[in-house]
Motif scaffolding. Structure first.
Motif, mmCIF file in Angstrom:
data_model
loop_
_atom_site.group_PDB
_atom_site.id
_atom_site.type_symbol
_atom_site.label_atom_id
_atom_site.label_comp_id
_atom_site.label_asym_id
_atom_site.label_seq_id
_atom_site.Cartn_x
_atom_site.Cartn_y
_atom_site.Cartn_z
ATOM 1 N N THR A 1 0.836 -1.205 0.000
ATOM 2 C CA THR A 1 0.000 0.000 0.000
ATOM 3 C C THR A 1 0.867 1.251 0.000
ATOM 4 N N GLN A 2 1.933 1.250 0.803
ATOM 5 C CA GLN A 2 2.836 2.407 0.847
ATOM 6 C C GLN A 2 3.502 2.623 -0.508
ATOM 7 N N LYS A 3 3.888 1.541 -1.149
ATOM 8 C CA LYS A 3 4.514 1.649 -2.468
ATOM 9 C C LYS A 3 3.529 2.235 -3.479
ATOM 10 N N ALA A 4 2.278 1.772 -3.431
ATOM 11 C CA ALA A 4 1.254 2.288 -4.338
ATOM 12 C C ALA A 4 0.997 3.768 -4.067
ATOM 13 N N ASP A 5 0.954 4.158 -2.790
ATOM 14 C CA ASP A 5 0.754 5.569 -2.432
ATOM 15 C C ASP A 5 1.898 6.435 -2.948
ATOM 16 N N LYS A 6 3.109 5.932 -2.784
ATOM 17 C CA LYS A 6 4.284 6.676 -3.255
ATOM 18 C C LYS A 6 4.240 6.852 -4.771
ATOM 19 N N LEU A 7 3.884 5.786 -5.484
ATOM 20 C CA LEU A 7 3.780 5.876 -6.944
ATOM 21 C C LEU A 7 2.697 6.863 -7.360
ATOM 22 N N HIS A 8 1.590 6.876 -6.617
ATOM 23 C CA HIS A 8 0.510 7.811 -6.937
ATOM 24 C C HIS A 8 0.965 9.260 -6.721
ATOM 25 N N GLU A 9 1.674 9.510 -5.631
ATOM 26 C CA GLU A 9 2.205 10.860 -5.381
ATOM 27 C C GLU A 9 3.173 11.271 -6.486
ATOM 28 N N GLU A 10 4.042 10.355 -6.875
ATOM 29 C CA GLU A 10 4.998 10.644 -7.945
ATOM 30 C C GLU A 10 4.259 10.946 -9.246
#
Length: 120
Positions: free
Chosen positions: A51-60
């Motif tokens: 989930t954290q990885k997906a959130d980071k990708l979304h922010e990027e």
């Protein structure tokens, strides 16, 4: 080691004891509970990390979208400026004394050649 004969503690022996046909000792029950709890915690950690990885990708992605929009605006402004400057240059070429000076046809340029064409 011979093939076809399971070693002690093999999958076949373990599965036979976990069939439910034989009662398990309290130590085996505790071990199962600890293993399940450990597995549950590991699965939670894995899901959280995902989930954290997906959130980071979304922010990027959001940042890159904003940068893309900003760059497109800048391209538009620079294109407009280029058109304007091209028009100004075209208008200037019509009246530029240096472009109409006969000294421009000299093959060896001299530093004083341009100043002799300027109006006084």
């Amino acid at each position: 080691m011979s093939h076809g004969v399971p070693a002690s503690g093999s999958v076949l022996q373990r599965s036979a004891s976990s069939d439910g046909n034989q009662p398990q000792s309290p130590e085996e029950d505790d071990r199962k509970i600890r293993r399940r709890e450990k597995n549950r915690v590991a699965a939670q950690r894995s899901r959280k990390k995902q989930t954290q990885k997906a959130d980071k990708l979304h922010e990027e992605y959001e940042c890159l979208e904003q940068e893309n929009t900003s760059l497109k605006k800048e391209i538009g402004k620079l294109t407009d400026e280029m058109k304007h400057l091209s028009e100004v240059l075209k208008d200037h070429e019509k009246i530029c004394p240096l472009l109409h000076c006969s000294m421009n046809f000299v093959t060896i340029p001299r530093p004083d050649a341009l100043t002799s064409c300027l109006p006084r």
